[in-house]
Structure formats: structure tokens, C-alpha cells
Design a protein around this motif. Structure first.
Motif, PDB file in Angstrom:
ATOM      1  N   THR A  45      32.228  30.801  40.819  1.00 25.40           N
ATOM      2  CA  THR A  45      31.561  30.267  39.623  1.00 25.40           C
ATOM      3  C   THR A  45      30.123  30.752  39.550  1.00 25.40           C
ATOM      4  OG1 THR A  45      32.968  28.290  39.659  1.00 25.40           O
ATOM      5  CG2 THR A  45      30.943  28.176  38.366  1.00 25.40           C
ATOM      6  N   ALA A  46      29.430  30.738  40.700  1.00 22.65           N
ATOM      7  CA  ALA A  46      28.044  31.217  40.738  1.00 22.65           C
ATOM      8  C   ALA A  46      27.988  32.715  40.470  1.00 22.65           C
ATOM      9  CB  ALA A  46      27.417  30.898  42.092  1.00 22.65           C
ATOM     10  N   ALA A  47      28.945  33.461  41.039  1.00 28.54           N
ATOM     11  CA  ALA A  47      28.982  34.914  40.826  1.00 28.54           C
ATOM     12  C   ALA A  47      29.208  35.235  39.350  1.00 28.54           C
ATOM     13  CB  ALA A  47      30.065  35.542  41.688  1.00 28.54           C
ATOM     14  N   VAL A  48      30.107  34.489  38.720  1.00 22.88           N
ATOM     15  CA  VAL A  48      30.380  34.694  37.292  1.00 22.88           C
ATOM     16  C   VAL A  48      29.157  34.326  36.461  1.00 22.88           C
ATOM     17  CG1 VAL A  48      31.711  33.770  35.348  1.00 22.88           C
ATOM     18  CG2 VAL A  48      32.885  34.468  37.447  1.00 22.88           C
ATOM     19  N   HIS A  53      31.124  38.879  36.773  1.00 29.14           N
ATOM     20  CA  HIS A  53      32.544  38.584  36.585  1.00 29.14           C
ATOM     21  C   HIS A  53      33.426  39.825  36.731  1.00 29.14           C
ATOM     22  CE1 HIS A  53      30.628  39.320  32.665  1.00 29.14           C
ATOM     23  NE2 HIS A  53      31.742  39.935  32.335  1.00 29.14           N
ATOM     24  N   GLN A  54      32.924  40.985  36.342  1.00 27.91           N
ATOM     25  CA  GLN A  54      33.743  42.196  36.477  1.00 27.91           C
ATOM     26  C   GLN A  54      33.917  42.589  37.946  1.00 27.91           C
ATOM     27  OE1 GLN A  54      31.643  44.716  33.601  1.00 27.91           O
ATOM     28  NE2 GLN A  54      33.444  44.626  32.281  1.00 27.91           N
ATOM     29  N   LEU A  55      32.878  42.369  38.754  1.00 23.01           N
ATOM     30  CA  LEU A  55      32.997  42.620  40.195  1.00 23.01           C
ATOM     31  C   LEU A  55      33.988  41.652  40.825  1.00 23.01           C
ATOM     32  CD1 LEU A  55      29.313  43.276  41.338  1.00 23.01           C
ATOM     33  CD2 LEU A  55      31.196  44.918  41.260  1.00 23.01           C
ATOM     34  N   VAL A  56      33.946  40.404  40.400  1.00 23.78           N
ATOM     35  CA  VAL A  56      34.879  39.396  40.915  1.00 23.78           C
ATOM     36  C   VAL A  56      36.313  39.801  40.570  1.00 23.78           C
ATOM     37  CG1 VAL A  56      35.632  36.993  40.648  1.00 23.78           C
ATOM     38  CG2 VAL A  56      33.193  37.511  40.912  1.00 23.78           C
ATOM     39  N   ASN A  57      36.544  40.227  39.312  1.00 20.62           N
ATOM     40  CA  ASN A  57      37.867  40.709  38.911  1.00 20.62           C
ATOM     41  C   ASN A  57      38.300  41.907  39.746  1.00 20.62           C
ATOM     42  OD1 ASN A  57      37.829  40.097  35.281  1.00 20.62           O
ATOM     43  ND2 ASN A  57      38.354  38.773  36.980  1.00 20.62           N
ATOM     44  N   GLY A  84      42.057  36.160  38.685  1.00 22.90           N
ATOM     45  CA  GLY A  84      40.703  36.359  38.189  1.00 22.90           C
ATOM     46  C   GLY A  84      39.692  36.493  39.307  1.00 22.90           C
ATOM     47  N   ASP A  85      39.576  35.442  40.132  1.00 23.12           N
ATOM     48  CA  ASP A  85      38.630  35.474  41.256  1.00 23.12           C
ATOM     49  C   ASP A  85      39.359  35.543  42.605  1.00 23.12           C
ATOM     50  OD1 ASP A  85      39.695  32.935  41.306  1.00 23.12           O
ATOM     51  OD2 ASP A  85      37.775  31.884  41.224  1.00 23.12           O
ATOM     52  N   GLY A  86      40.614  35.898  42.573  1.00 21.04           N
ATOM     53  CA  GLY A  86      41.388  36.020  43.800  1.00 21.04           C
ATOM     54  C   GLY A  86      42.819  36.389  43.469  1.00 21.04           C
ATOM     55  N   ALA A  87      43.650  36.413  44.488  1.00 21.99           N
ATOM     56  CA  ALA A  87      45.045  36.798  44.283  1.00 21.99           C
ATOM     57  C   ALA A  87      45.924  36.113  45.306  1.00 21.99           C
ATOM     58  CB  ALA A  87      45.193  38.318  44.405  1.00 21.99           C
ATOM     59  N   THR A  88      47.192  35.995  44.963  1.00 17.41           N
ATOM     60  CA  THR A  88      48.209  35.490  45.883  1.00 17.41           C
ATOM     61  C   THR A  88      49.319  36.525  45.962  1.00 17.41           C
ATOM     62  OG1 THR A  88      47.704  33.206  45.259  1.00 17.41           O
ATOM     63  CG2 THR A  88      49.781  33.598  46.396  1.00 17.41           C
ATOM     64  N   ILE A  89      49.662  36.920  47.189  1.00 18.14           N
ATOM     65  CA  ILE A  89      50.680  37.938  47.407  1.00 18.14           C
ATOM     66  C   ILE A  89      51.674  37.397  48.429  1.00 18.14           C
ATOM     67  CG2 ILE A  89      51.094  40.352  48.003  1.00 18.14           C
ATOM     68  CD1 ILE A  89      47.550  39.699  47.660  1.00 18.14           C
ATOM     69  N   ILE A  90      52.958  37.548  48.176  1.00 20.86           N
ATOM     70  CA  ILE A  90      53.986  37.052  49.090  1.00 20.86           C
ATOM     71  C   ILE A  90      54.635  38.258  49.763  1.00 20.86           C
ATOM     72  CG2 ILE A  90      55.994  35.550  49.335  1.00 20.86           C
ATOM     73  CD1 ILE A  90      55.312  34.313  46.624  1.00 20.86           C
ATOM     74  N   VAL A  91      54.550  38.315  51.103  1.00 17.75           N
ATOM     75  CA  VAL A  91      54.989  39.521  51.822  1.00 17.75           C
ATOM     76  C   VAL A  91      55.865  39.155  53.017  1.00 17.75           C
ATOM     77  CG1 VAL A  91      52.841  40.686  51.170  1.00 17.75           C
ATOM     78  CG2 VAL A  91      53.012  39.609  53.423  1.00 17.75           C
ATOM     79  N   PRO A  92      56.778  40.059  53.409  1.00 20.02           N
ATOM     80  CA  PRO A  92      57.567  39.844  54.624  1.00 20.02           C
ATOM     81  C   PRO A  92      56.749  40.189  55.862  1.00 20.02           C
ATOM     82  CG  PRO A  92      58.166  41.935  53.630  1.00 20.02           C
ATOM     83  CD  PRO A  92      57.176  41.294  52.699  1.00 20.02           C
ATOM     84  N   ASP A  93      57.248  39.767  57.014  1.00 19.61           N
ATOM     85  CA  ASP A  93      56.541  40.011  58.276  1.00 19.61           C
ATOM     86  C   ASP A  93      56.247  41.484  58.533  1.00 19.61           C
ATOM     87  OD1 ASP A  93      56.103  37.470  59.171  1.00 19.61           O
ATOM     88  OD2 ASP A  93      57.909  37.358  60.417  1.00 19.61           O
ATOM     89  N   ILE A  94      57.154  42.354  58.087  1.00 18.73           N
ATOM     90  CA  ILE A  94      57.052  43.764  58.418  1.00 18.73           C
ATOM     91  C   ILE A  94      55.729  44.391  57.966  1.00 18.73           C
ATOM     92  CG2 ILE A  94      58.238  44.548  56.335  1.00 18.73           C
ATOM     93  CD1 ILE A  94      59.512  46.755  57.976  1.00 18.73           C
ATOM     94  N   ILE A  95      55.109  43.865  56.906  1.00 17.63           N
ATOM     95  CA  ILE A  95      53.841  44.441  56.435  1.00 17.63           C
ATOM     96  C   ILE A  95      52.676  43.456  56.506  1.00 17.63           C
ATOM     97  CG2 ILE A  95      54.971  46.131  54.926  1.00 17.63           C
ATOM     98  CD1 ILE A  95      54.237  44.306  52.536  1.00 17.63           C
TER      99      ILE A  95
END
Length: 377
Positions: A45-48, A53-57, A84-95
Motif C-alpha cells: 500500500t505504501a509502495a503504491v 505501482h508498476q514496479l509492484v506489478n 497485483g502485489d504478489g502471486a500464488t503458484i501451485i507446484v509439484p515437489d519436482i520443481i
């Protein structure tokens, strides 16, 4: 199917999302030995508010690109969600270890070059199940070109809350430098809505309980479609409004994010690519195809246990939708946050002009971050 191929082998649903949501049999539990990776810009929020905001994206986009490049190298298909300010990724153990190592390097870049901290951590899906969380997933064909993951359950939100509440130092050894952000681009300027008099609405909608997600989200999407039209009609991106950036500062930031140091050769190369692309996208058949595909391959709607969406319409349409959402909130069915802007911003992952590309959308001025702030009030 092997667990590594779990997401690749999921059946693709060809009916509207609001109908899919009402059919629990169309969803499958994510395997216990898969992992939820969460990245999040601390104090976003402070960064935005400071105009970053473009750096956060870009930091959020880089999180996904780093993991997608590793997944592609290992022939693994993974679901991901841009926040927007982060991501969620679902991955198997192999990677998993490779992804975390790359993200720690990405974290270091963000800290040293842009002076903000990108939280990075992961949770084992099986551990989340032991805590009582649920995580069910399916794939939905959103349009002719784009298939998206749709998630029900609270595991992703619980994982995000855990990552934000702790600061664990991830110690990974014997892994060579592997931060590969190749394909990450931010070549487009702020994008005006399809109709000049319209606005951009960024929305986050959260069902009050996990049990309510299916019916509440189906009802919300049905109301949204009634008021705004289908996904294509309310989409904020049209080819006619796309303008390439000519800002040296933005090109420098993209290079710094990708290479950790300012390489003027890369800045110059990126500028040349942008210059050539202006001509190429208009005159070359592959370029024109890329442009035609871009709106359909833009992440304008995500369902990851919440609804996250960026749409375009009139102020009157917004008032009607917010009236409906407020009525549902008053019935204790959901909570929502929103932000209104005049333009949207786009960051991209492009492996090749005629190959895979996907585009991450946010409302200008940190739309998702601003909507999340209102959601928490």
C-alpha cells in the motif's frame, strides 16, 4: 496420471464459470504432495501510494514468470494467480526447490534495486489439509484461446495469511543461479477503456465462509454478466487502445528486474524491440495474430477462493453492481473491496510472438492493492 501431471490432465470444462461453480463433482482435490507458493510485496500500500505501482506489478509478474520458465523446462503445467502485489503458484515437489531458489533471487533483486521486500514462502498442500483447509480445482475454457484454473476452498488464503504473518528464511543450497525472467515484458502504456467515457473497476469479492463460495460466486458472476455483459463485453482491453511505452525509465526498471543490474545493452535492445514491434505488430501476420489474441489471453477474471476481476463499464453499471454486492454483504454472504480508475495496466509473459503468451491485468494506481485495502476495513 502421475502427480506431476495432475494439473495438465485435469478435464477442461466448457460451460460458463457460474455453472461450473455449482457442480462440485467437476472439481478435484489438489494432491497432498503439491505445494502452494506465495509471493507478496510487503507494505505494498505504501509502495503504491509512493507511485511505485508498476514496479509492484512487475515484481508480482516476475514471480509467476520465474516459476513458469522452470515448469516449462521440466515439462510441468502449473496453475497460477496474479494478485497485483504478489502471486500464488501451485507446484509439484519436482520443481519446488528450483522455484523457491529463483524467487529468493528475485526477492534479492527487488530489495537491492527497488528497495521493497518481496515475501516468499511455500506451504505443503497436505499440511494445509491437516489444518482443516480445502483446496479443490478445475480448469475452465474462458474463451477460444484461454483456459483458466478455478479454485474453491480456503487453502490459498490460509497460505497467504501464513506467509504474511511470518518471515522464514529459506535456506537452499547446491542450486546454481536460476533466476530466468526471460519473456517478461512491460511494453504497453496505461490502457484506456474500450469506450472513452467508461471507467475501470477492480474488484475483490470474498465469500463469508468456504461453504458459501460456490453459490455466492455463481450468483455474483451471474449478476455481473447481467449488468455488464459477458467476459468479452466487459473486458478492459481492446486492440485499438493499446499503446507501446516510450519511457526509458520503465525500460530500465524491466531490465533491472530481469538481470539484477543495469545492462545498457539490454535497455538498448529492449528499446529497439519496442520500436520494431510497433511496425511488426501492424504489418506482419504473426504480429497481427498476437494482437488479436492479446485481449483473450489477458487474466481479467480469476477465481482462487475469492473473485478477483478487472472490468470496464459505465459509472451507472458500477453503482448497480455495488448495490447488489452491498445487499449480499448486508446478508452476511460476502465481503468486497473495489477501486475505480481511468486506465488499466498490463504486464506480460511472451515466450515468442507466435507461441505462448499470457498477460496480467491490474487497475491503474494499484487497483488490486487498493481494493484489498478496502476489503480489510
Amino acid at each position: 496420471m502421475t502427480n506431476n501431471d495432475f494439473y495438465r490432465d485435469l478435464f477442461i470444462q466448457h460451460i460458463p464459470i457460474q455453472e461450473v461453480l455449482l457442480e462440485p463433482s467437476l472439481f478435484e482435490d489438489v494432491p497432498d504432495d503439491w505445494n502452494i507458493i506465495v509471493t507478496d510485496v510487503q507494505n505494498s500500500t505504501a509502495a503504491v501510494s509512493a507511485g511505485n505501482h508498476q514496479l509492484v506489478n512487475l515484481a508480482a509478474t516476475g514471480s509467476i514468470v520465474a516459476c513458469l520458465n522452470i515448469a516449462r523446462d521440466n515439462d510441468v503445467m502449473i496453475p497460477f494467480f496474479f494478485g497485483g502485489d504478489g502471486a500464488t503458484i501451485i507446484v509439484p515437489d519436482i520443481i519446488l526447490k528450483e522455484c523457491l531458489h529463483a524467487l529468493i533471487l528475485h526477492q534479492e533483486n527487488c530489495q537491492s534495486n527497488f528497495d521493497f521486500f518481496l515475501r516468499v514462502d511455500s506451504c505443503k498442500v497436505g499440511d494445509m489439509y491437516k489444518k482443516g483447509a480445502t483446496l479443490k480445482i478445475t480448469k475452465v475454457k474462458l474463451n477460444d484461446l484461454h483456459i483458466i484454473p478455478v479454485v474453491l476452498g480456503d487453502a490459498l488464503q490460509m497460505a497467504e495469511d501464513e506467509v504474511k504473518s511470518k518471515s522464514r528464511k529459506i535456506g537452499l543450497t547446491n542450486i546454481p543461479y536460476n533466476l530466468n525472467l526471460k519473456g517478461m515484458e512491460c511494453k504497453w502504456d496505461k490502457i484506456a477503456p474500450p469506450v472513452d467515457s467508461n471507467e475501470i473497476l477492480t474488484l475483490i469479492i470474498k465469500a463469508q465462509t468456504t461453504a458459501l463460495q460456490s453459490t455466492v460466486y455463481s450468483e455474483v458472476l451471474t449478476k455481473m454478466e447481467f449488468i455488464y455483459g459477458d467476459v468479452k463485453k466487459r473486458h478492459p482491453i481492446t486492440i485499438e487502445k493499446l499503446i507501446m511505452i516510450n519511457s526509458l525509465g520503465q525500460l530500465k526498471n524491466e531490465v533491472l528486474m530481469k538481470f539484477s543490474e543495469l545492462k545498457w545493452v539490454e535497455v538498448f535492445t529492449s528499446a529497439i524491440r519496442s520500436f520494431i514491434a510497433r511496425w511488426y505488430l501492424k504489418t506482419n501476420e504473426k504480429g497481427r495474430n498476437y494482437l488479436r489474441e492479446l485481449p483473450e489471453l489477458t487474466e481479467s477474471l480469476m477465481v482462487d477462493g475469492t473473485i478477483n476481476t478487472v472490468i470496464s463499464g459505465t459509472a451507472k453499471q458500477r453503482e448497480l453492481l455495488l448495490f447488489e454486492l452491498q445487499a449480499m454483504q448486508d446478508k452476511n454472504l460476502l465481503r468486497y473491496g473495489y477501486y475505480v480508475s481511468n486506465t488499466s495496466v498490463l504486464s506480460c509473459y511472451v515466450t515468442a510472438i507466435d507461441d505462448y503468451h499470457v498477460h496480467f491485468l491490474d487497475g491503474d494506481q494499484g487497483g488490486y492493492t487498493q481494493a484489498s485495502k478496502l476489503l480489510k476495513l
